[in-house]
Design an enzyme around this catalytic site. Structure first.
Site, short mmCIF file in Angstrom:
data_model
loop_
_atom_site.label_atom_id
_atom_site.label_comp_id
_atom_site.label_asym_id
_atom_site.label_seq_id
_atom_site.Cartn_x
_atom_site.Cartn_y
_atom_site.Cartn_z
N THR A 324 0.94 -1.33 0.04
CA THR A 324 0.04 -0.05 -0.23
C THR A 324 0.94 1.29 0.06
O THR A 324 2.01 1.25 0.70
CB THR A 324 -0.83 0.02 1.40
OG1 THR A 324 -1.78 -1.25 1.27
CG2 THR A 324 -1.86 1.29 1.20
N PHE A 326 1.23 5.06 0.96
CA PHE A 326 0.56 6.14 1.61
C PHE A 326 1.21 7.51 1.58
O PHE A 326 2.45 7.55 1.08
CB PHE A 326 0.97 5.92 3.34
CG PHE A 326 0.34 4.65 3.71
CD1 PHE A 326 0.58 3.19 3.57
CD2 PHE A 326 -0.91 4.70 4.49
CE1 PHE A 326 -0.01 2.26 3.76
CE2 PHE A 326 -1.39 3.65 4.89
CZ PHE A 326 -0.88 2.47 4.76
O1 LIG Z 1 -7.38 -0.49 8.15
C1 LIG Z 1 -6.08 -0.39 8.25
O2 LIG Z 1 -5.55 -1.03 8.92
C2 LIG Z 1 -5.85 0.77 7.26
O3 LIG Z 1 -4.52 1.09 7.67
C3 LIG Z 1 -6.37 0.90 6.10
C4 LIG Z 1 -5.97 0.38 4.72
C5 LIG Z 1 -6.49 1.00 3.40
O4 LIG Z 1 -7.21 2.02 3.66
O5 LIG Z 1 -6.21 0.61 2.58
C6 LIG Z 1 -4.44 0.34 4.77
C7 LIG Z 1 -3.75 -0.60 4.01
C8 LIG Z 1 -4.25 -1.78 3.72
O6 LIG Z 1 -4.28 -1.62 2.49
C9 LIG Z 1 -5.64 -2.00 4.07
C10 LIG Z 1 -6.29 -0.98 4.70
#
Ligand SMILES: O=C(O)C(=O)C[C@]1(C(=O)O)C=C[C@@H](O)C=C1
Length: 448
Positions: A324, A326
Site C-alpha cells: 500500500t 501512503f
Molecule cells: O485498516 C487499516 O489497517 C488501514 O490502515 C487502512 C488500509 C486502507 O485504507 O487501504 C491501509 C492499508 C491496507 O491496504 C488496508 C487498509
C-alpha cells in the site's frame, strides 16, 4: 513510534461520542467540528512573502479557476497557498484533550514574526513584544516545519493501533506520536487544526487499487503532500483464542483488506459472510471487546497481539508482494530538490475541447517525464456537461478531475515547463506536492 491508547471502539459498529481526554490517554479522534481559516496557518508578513516568492517560483501554478471551494469574503479568510479559499469558521471543539481555538481565537500560529518552524525550534513559545520582531533569513528548517511542541512529531492516521496506517506512520516518521482518527477526514482536520503535525493516509494498494476517498479529500482540503511511503501489507486471519475456522460465520475487515484477500478467503473454504468495517485493527478490537466467537478479522499480526487474538492463517493476501502506498501530508509544502528522486502530484480539470488529455500527457512525454499514476474522479462542482444539439438531442458528458503523479521535482526546469504547458489546456491546475520518492529496497510482505 509511540501510539496513543486505548482507542475507542469503531464508530461504524458501536456509535461513540467524541471523548475528551488527557493527552497520553486519549482515544481515537472523531469527527472534528471542522473549523479552519487561512489565517490560522498563514505566515506573518515577512516570512509569508518569502514563502510566497519561493512557491510561485517553483511549486504552485495559479489556476484559471482559482479554487474548488467557494471563496468567502469573511475577513481573514483568504486564499491559501494553492489558491484554495479557506473554509468558514464555525466552531472548534477541544478534541481528545488537544485544545483547538474557537472561531475568534485562532492564534494557533505564534503571532510573532516567526514561522511555526522557528517557533517550534524554540519550544513553541510565543514571544510577545511590542517591538517589531527582527526578521531572520529563512533557513531550510523554516521551510520544512518542525513540530511546535518539542521534538516528537504528532502524526494522524485513520484507524486504531495495529492498523497498517499506524505502521505506515511509524515507517514515515520513526519516533512519532501516532494519533488514531476514526475517519480519513478527521486526519486531514487534525493537521489543519494543529492537533497533529502530519497525516499519513493510504492512496493506493497494489491489489485493491485506489483509495478514492483520499483523492477527493486531497482536493477538498488544502494540505500538501510532503512524502510517500510504501508499506508491504501482510494480512492474517484472526479469531479469539480457541476458535476454530469451522465456527466462523463472518469475516470483518476494512474493504481494502477484504478485497486484497478475496481469493484466499474463498480458497480457505470458510462458510462466512464478509463485512466491511472502518479499519483492520478496529475489526480485531471489536471482536475482542464483544467476545465474538463466530467472527474473524483480517488484520495484522500486531493487531492480534494488541487485542489478544490468535492468528488462524498467516499471509492471506492474494499476492505476496501486496503493498500500500501512503502519502504524508503537512500544512506547508517542502522545498523540492534535485539531489534525489522526487515525485510530483498534480490535479487538473479541463473545459471542453478535443484530445485535451492527450495534450496534457504529451507535455510530460516530450520532456521524458515518466508518469507513475493517473486517476480520474468525478468533478464534484460540475459532474455533468450538457451539450445540446438541436437535431439529435442532448449529450451528457461526465466531467472529471484528473490526478497525475510524475517522476520529477518541481525544482527541475523540465517539470516547470511541463506544467506551464499543461496550464494552457486546463481550466484548473493544482500542485498537491513535490516530494521525495520512497526508494526503500523492495521486500515482499512478511508477517512481522
Ligand atoms: O485498516 C487499516 O489497517 C488501514 O490502515 C487502512 C488500509 C486502507 O485504507 O487501504 C491501509 C492499508 C491496507 O491496504 C488496508 C487498509
Amino acid at each position: 513510534m509511540q501510539a496513543i491508547s486505548p482507542p475507542c471502539p469503531l464508530k461504524s459498529i458501536v456509535p461513540t461520542r467524541p471523548r475528551l481526554g488527557r493527552v497520553g490517554a486519549v482515544s481515537k479522534l472523531h469527527s472534528i467540528q471542522c473549523v479552519y481559516r487561512s489565517d490560522s496557518v498563514h505566515f506573518p508578513n515577512g516570512v509569508g512573502l518569502s514563502r510566497a516568492d519561493w512557491q510561485s517560483s517553483c511549486a504552485i501554478l495559479s489556476s484559471k479557476v482559482v479554487s474548488q471551494q467557494q471563496p468567502t469574503d469573511k475577513p481573514g479568510a483568504g486564499k491559501d497557498l494553492n489558491g484554495a479559499a479557506a473554509a468558514d469558521a464555525d466552531h472548534v471543539a477541544s478534541v481528545n484533550g488537544h485544545k483547538a481555538a474557537g472561531p475568534m481565537d485562532l492564534n494557533l500560529v505564534p503571532i510573532n514574526n516567526k514561522s511555526p518552524a522557528t517557533a517550534g525550534a524554540a519550544g513553541g513559545a510565543t514571544v510577545t513584544s511590542n517591538k517589531p520582531a527582527q526578521q531572520k533569513p529563512l533557513t531550510i528548517t523554516d521551510l520544512s516545519p518542525a513540530p511546535m511542541h518539542g521534538s516528537q512529531l504528532r502524526v494522524a492516521y485513520q484507524g486504531v493501533p495495529g492498523a497498517y496506517s499506524e505502521a505506515a506512520a511509524g515507517k514515515a516518521y520513526p519516533n512519532c506520536e501516532a494519533i488514531p482518527c476514526d475517519q480519513f477526514e478527521v486526519a486531514f482536520q487534525a493537521v489543519e487544526l494543529w492537533i497533529a503535525d502530519r497525516a499519513v493516509l493510504p492512496v493506493e494498494n497494489s491489489l485493491g487499487g485506489s483509495i478514492h476517498r483520499n483523492y477527493d479529500l486531497l482536493l477538498r482540503h488544502r494540505l500538501h503532500i510532503v512524502g510517500e511511503v510504501q508499506l508491504p501489507v501482510h494480512h492474517c486471519l484472526l479469531a479469539l483464542p480457541g476458535v476454530r475456522k469451522e465456527y466462523i460465520t463472518r469475516v470483518i475487515s476494512h474493504p481494502q483488506a477484504l478485497a486484497q484477500c478475496e481469493l484466499s478467503l474463498t480458497k480457505l473454504g470458510l462458510q462466512a459472510t464478509r463485512e466491511a468495517v472502518d479499519d483492520t485493527a478496529g475489526a480485531a478490537e471489536y471482536i475482542a471487546t464483544n467476545n465474538l466467537r463466530d467472527t474473524a478479522a483480517i488484520a495484522s499480526a500486531r493487531a492480534a497481539e494488541l487485542y489478544g487474538m490468535e492468528v488462524l492463517e498467516n499471509g492471506i493476501q492474494d499476492d505476496s508482494g501486496n503493498v500500500t502506498r501512503f502519502v504524508m501530508l503537512a500544512r506547508e509544502p517542502i522545498i523540492p530538490r534535485t539531489d534525489r528522486p522526487f515525485k510530483t502530484s498534480i490535479v487538473f480539470a479541463h473545459d471542453k475541447g478535443t484530445s485535451v488529455l492527450f495534450k496534457v500527457l504529451s507535455a510530460f512525454a516530450f520532456r521524458n517525464i515518466s508518469l507513475t499514476k493517473i486517476e480520474s474522479r468525478p468533478h464534484r462542482n460540475r459532474p455533468i456537461r450538457l451539450v445540446d444539439d438541436a437535431n439529435v438531442g442532448t449529450a451528457k458528458h461526465f466531467e472529471y478531475m484528473f490526478y497525475v503523479d510524475f517522476e520529477a521535482s518541481m525544482a527541475e526546469v523540465r517539470a516547470q515547463n511541463a506544467l506551464a504547458e499543461v496550464q494552457e489546456f486546463t481550466s484548473f491546475l493544482r500542485v498537491l506536492g513535490s516530494y521525495p520518492m520512497d526508494m526503500t529496497p523492495w521486500s515482499p510482505s512478511r508477517g512481522d
